[in-house]
Scaffold this motif. Structure first.
Motif, PDB file in Angstrom:
ATOM      1  N   LEU A  37       0.810  -1.225   0.000  1.00 51.49           N
ATOM      2  CA  LEU A  37       0.000   0.000   0.000  1.00 51.49           C
ATOM      3  C   LEU A  37       0.838   1.267   0.000  1.00 51.49           C
ATOM      4  O   LEU A  37       0.468   2.261  -0.638  1.00 51.49           O
ATOM      5  CB  LEU A  37      -0.930  -0.003   1.222  1.00 51.49           C
ATOM      6  CG  LEU A  37      -1.980  -1.106   1.253  1.00 51.49           C
ATOM      7  CD1 LEU A  37      -2.708  -1.114   2.595  1.00 51.49           C
ATOM      8  CD2 LEU A  37      -2.977  -0.939   0.109  1.00 51.49           C
ATOM      9  N   LEU A  46       0.337   5.142  -0.992  1.00 47.63           N
ATOM     10  CA  LEU A  46      -0.546   5.675   0.044  1.00 47.63           C
ATOM     11  C   LEU A  46       0.236   5.915   1.331  1.00 47.63           C
ATOM     12  O   LEU A  46       1.247   5.280   1.582  1.00 47.63           O
ATOM     13  CB  LEU A  46      -1.698   4.709   0.309  1.00 47.63           C
ATOM     14  CG  LEU A  46      -2.649   4.445  -0.859  1.00 47.63           C
ATOM     15  CD1 LEU A  46      -3.646   3.347  -0.499  1.00 47.63           C
ATOM     16  CD2 LEU A  46      -3.387   5.721  -1.268  1.00 47.63           C
ATOM     17  N   CYS A  47      -0.270   6.834   2.146  1.00 55.43           N
ATOM     18  CA  CYS A  47       0.294   7.078   3.469  1.00 55.43           C
ATOM     19  C   CYS A  47      -0.760   7.802   4.296  1.00 55.43           C
ATOM     20  O   CYS A  47      -1.867   8.077   3.804  1.00 55.43           O
ATOM     21  CB  CYS A  47       1.587   7.902   3.400  1.00 55.43           C
ATOM     22  SG  CYS A  47       1.370   9.565   2.734  1.00 55.43           S
ATOM     23  N   SER A  94      -1.939  11.034   2.610  1.00 53.91           N
ATOM     24  CA  SER A  94      -2.502  11.033   1.255  1.00 53.91           C
ATOM     25  C   SER A  94      -3.703  10.127   1.069  1.00 53.91           C
ATOM     26  O   SER A  94      -4.249  10.047  -0.037  1.00 53.91           O
ATOM     27  CB  SER A  94      -1.412  10.606   0.253  1.00 53.91           C
ATOM     28  OG  SER A  94      -1.059   9.248   0.451  1.00 53.91           O
ATOM     29  N   SER A  95      -4.146   9.440   2.111  1.00 53.80           N
ATOM     30  CA  SER A  95      -5.172   8.406   1.946  1.00 53.80           C
ATOM     31  C   SER A  95      -6.600   8.891   2.170  1.00 53.80           C
ATOM     32  O   SER A  95      -7.549   8.160   1.863  1.00 53.80           O
ATOM     33  CB  SER A  95      -4.894   7.238   2.910  1.00 53.80           C
ATOM     34  OG  SER A  95      -3.673   6.622   2.612  1.00 53.80           O
ATOM     35  N   LYS A 109      -9.528   8.364  -0.343  1.00 57.99           N
ATOM     36  CA  LYS A 109      -9.118   7.547  -1.490  1.00 57.99           C
ATOM     37  C   LYS A 109      -9.938   6.260  -1.492  1.00 57.99           C
ATOM     38  O   LYS A 109     -10.188   5.658  -0.462  1.00 57.99           O
ATOM     39  CB  LYS A 109      -7.622   7.212  -1.411  1.00 57.99           C
ATOM     40  CG  LYS A 109      -6.717   8.396  -1.679  1.00 57.99           C
ATOM     41  CD  LYS A 109      -6.763   8.781  -3.144  1.00 57.99           C
ATOM     42  CE  LYS A 109      -5.884   9.992  -3.441  1.00 57.99           C
ATOM     43  NZ  LYS A 109      -4.454   9.698  -3.266  1.00 57.99           N
ATOM     44  N   VAL A 116     -10.180   2.463  -2.213  1.00 60.39           N
ATOM     45  CA  VAL A 116      -9.271   1.321  -2.303  1.00 60.39           C
ATOM     46  C   VAL A 116     -10.091   0.034  -2.336  1.00 60.39           C
ATOM     47  O   VAL A 116     -11.015  -0.146  -1.536  1.00 60.39           O
ATOM     48  CB  VAL A 116      -8.290   1.286  -1.112  1.00 60.39           C
ATOM     49  CG1 VAL A 116      -7.320   0.115  -1.267  1.00 60.39           C
ATOM     50  CG2 VAL A 116      -7.517   2.601  -1.009  1.00 60.39           C
ATOM     51  N   LEU A 153      -5.979   1.210   6.409  1.00 60.91           N
ATOM     52  CA  LEU A 153      -6.565   2.192   5.501  1.00 60.91           C
ATOM     53  C   LEU A 153      -7.661   3.008   6.173  1.00 60.91           C
ATOM     54  O   LEU A 153      -7.777   4.224   5.950  1.00 60.91           O
ATOM     55  CB  LEU A 153      -7.115   1.489   4.257  1.00 60.91           C
ATOM     56  CG  LEU A 153      -6.043   0.909   3.317  1.00 60.91           C
ATOM     57  CD1 LEU A 153      -6.678  -0.038   2.311  1.00 60.91           C
ATOM     58  CD2 LEU A 153      -5.302   2.034   2.601  1.00 60.91           C
ATOM     59  N   TRP A 194      -6.290   5.646   8.256  1.00 60.02           N
ATOM     60  CA  TRP A 194      -5.788   6.753   7.448  1.00 60.02           C
ATOM     61  C   TRP A 194      -6.893   7.502   6.706  1.00 60.02           C
ATOM     62  O   TRP A 194      -6.609   8.428   5.948  1.00 60.02           O
ATOM     63  CB  TRP A 194      -4.761   6.234   6.448  1.00 60.02           C
ATOM     64  CG  TRP A 194      -3.453   5.856   7.075  1.00 60.02           C
ATOM     65  CD1 TRP A 194      -3.028   6.121   8.354  1.00 60.02           C
ATOM     66  CD2 TRP A 194      -2.379   5.148   6.445  1.00 60.02           C
ATOM     67  NE1 TRP A 194      -1.774   5.629   8.554  1.00 60.02           N
ATOM     68  CE2 TRP A 194      -1.337   5.024   7.411  1.00 60.02           C
ATOM     69  CE3 TRP A 194      -2.180   4.608   5.166  1.00 60.02           C
ATOM     70  CZ2 TRP A 194      -0.133   4.381   7.126  1.00 60.02           C
ATOM     71  CZ3 TRP A 194      -0.985   3.975   4.895  1.00 60.02           C
ATOM     72  CH2 TRP A 194       0.031   3.858   5.867  1.00 60.02           C
ATOM     73  N   ALA A 201      -9.262   6.268   4.429  1.00 60.64           N
ATOM     74  CA  ALA A 201      -9.635   5.827   3.085  1.00 60.64           C
ATOM     75  C   ALA A 201     -11.023   5.192   3.083  1.00 60.64           C
ATOM     76  O   ALA A 201     -11.553   4.781   4.124  1.00 60.64           O
ATOM     77  CB  ALA A 201      -8.604   4.827   2.561  1.00 60.64           C
TER      78      ALA A 201
END
Length: 413
Positions: free
Chosen positions: A188, A194-195, A198-199, A202, A204, A221, A224, A226
């Motif tokens: 990931l 992704l981090c 930045s997630s 998003k 996924v 995720l 973060w 997502a």
């Protein structure tokens, strides 16, 4: 067992060290305790099925040979599909080259080989250059596939492969996480881009999400920010939704690609399944927007095993190049392979997430050290709902909090 004898020698010294060391987390300077000669372990002497597993008390204890080595008394280990594959010889050509660069000419043998990539345990010895750990520290780690594994009383790793165990977890809980955490980060973060920063929002997609890597990836995720869609069977839907999945698609209820094509396109796809999945999965990504398809199922090691080191590597490289070029040219999608990559600093970050309550261990089954063959048989059944853990040391506690976690993970029906 050898651990009892060694710890008797060590406990007196450890008590003194714990009083005199100025502890900040578990970053300390190490000293060396006494060592014995052999330990208990499960080994294989040839590649094959579960019948090749053998218990022995005569494996030499791994010594601290370099300044940054850390010797660990293993409390608990866990099994992964990689262990099944390695038992059958998967990756032997490339891994033997890593174990001994002259293996192609000098008749090197990797046997007896100890399997197991996850561990949680206690530091008992360190090299003179270790500054991150001290004897008595509780740690966890994922072991590189070319090193001897964790189905043994002791393991020696570099300090850069080791991390402090989350304080909120027992050893049995902790042992279920390192391999899947390092693998998920490799896919990931390093391949998927992704981090934490930045997630947010998003989209996924995770295929085959009810196993170890999938259940960890869902939680990471969601921590973060997502939006996570997964594929799984109907009886695993309760598990993945309980871990935070926003949408779950039952791959047994018709054409999974058709169901997913009705949804909004994705920014990243993590493929744990392989096979023909990539034939339809890349169509689900947002075109010309930097979207990425990342698979954990690559032909590299299979090719080097069947074709030899040079031909296999060349063939795998050409396969990756052709697929990457085809996808970037046709739709602007990045096609990438990801691999298990042990890393202590990654586990440091995961430990913080665990202690903050963002990630829970998902333990499906637990076996005593005497039943390692039965643990492998459980893993061979497939359709995992989390991890299979082996209690190596008799005092690897199974806490009340772990019981609650396991009850949560089994909400499948």
């Amino acid at each position: 067992m050898a651990s009892v004898r060694l710890l008797c020698l060590f406990n007196g010294k450890a008590a003194g060290w714990s009083k005199t060391l100025a502890r900040t987390g578990c970053r300390n300077v190490c000293s060396s305790p006494s060592r014995l000669q052999s330990m208990s372990a499960w080994v294989i002497d040839q590649y094959g099925s579960s019948g090749v597993l053998r218990h022995t008390e005569e494996i030499p204890i791994p010594t601290v040979n370099f300044a940054h080595d850390v010797m660990i008394n293993v409390s608990a280990a866990s099994l992964n599909p990689l262990d099944l594959n390695m038992r059958g010889g998967y990756g032997a050509t490339l891994l033997n080259l890593r174990r001994d660069p002259l293996s192609v000419v000098n008749g090197f043998s990797e046997f007896p080989l100890i399997l197991g990539r996850d561990l949680s345990g206690v530091v008992v010895d360190c090299g003179s250059g270790v500054t991150h750990f001290a004897p008595g520290d509780e740690v966890w780690a994922a072991i590189p596939p070319w090193k001897q594994g964790s189905l043994a009383e002791y393991v020696t790793l570099t300090e850069y492969e080791v991390s402090c165990k989350p304080k909120s977890l027992s050893h049995i809980e902790a042992a279920s996480i390192p391999y899947v955490a390092n693998t998920a980060f490799s896919a990931l973060v390093y391949a998927g881009g992704l981090c934490r920063e930045s997630s947010l929002n998003k989209r996924v997609l995770i295929t085959g999400a009810s196993g170890g890597v999938g259940t960890f990836s869902i939680q990471l995720l969601k921590a973060w920010g997502a939006h996570v869609t997964v594929t799984c069977s109907q009886n695993a839907e309760g598990l993945v939704r309980g871990l935070g999945a926003d949408e779950a698609v039952d791959y047994t209820a018709g054409d999974v690609a058709e169901q997913l094509e009705m949804m909004e396109r994705f920014d990243v796809i993590l493929d744990n399944v392989g096979g023909d999945t990539e034939e339809w999965a890349t169509r689900l990504l947002k075109p010309w927007s930097g979207a990425k398809y990342v698979t954990l199922v690559s032909p590299l090691l299979l090719n080097t095993d069947s074709m030899g080191l040079l031909d296999g590597s060349l063939h795998a490289g050409l396969t990756l190049h052709n697929k990457a070029f085809q996808n970037i040219a046709s739709s602007g999608v990045f096609y990438r392979w990801a691999f298990y990559a042990p890393d202590g600093p990654t586990l440091d970050e995961v430990s913080r997430l665990v202690d903050a309550g963002k990630i829970l261990p998902v333990v499906e089954a637990q076996f005593p050290f005497s039943q390692v063959p039965q643990a492998f048989q459980k893993l061979e059944q497939g359709h995992a709902r989390g991890k299979t853990v082996v209690e190596v040391a008799e005092d690897a506690e199974y806490t009340e909090s772990e019981q609650k976690v396991q009850e949560t993970t089994l909400q499948q029906n």
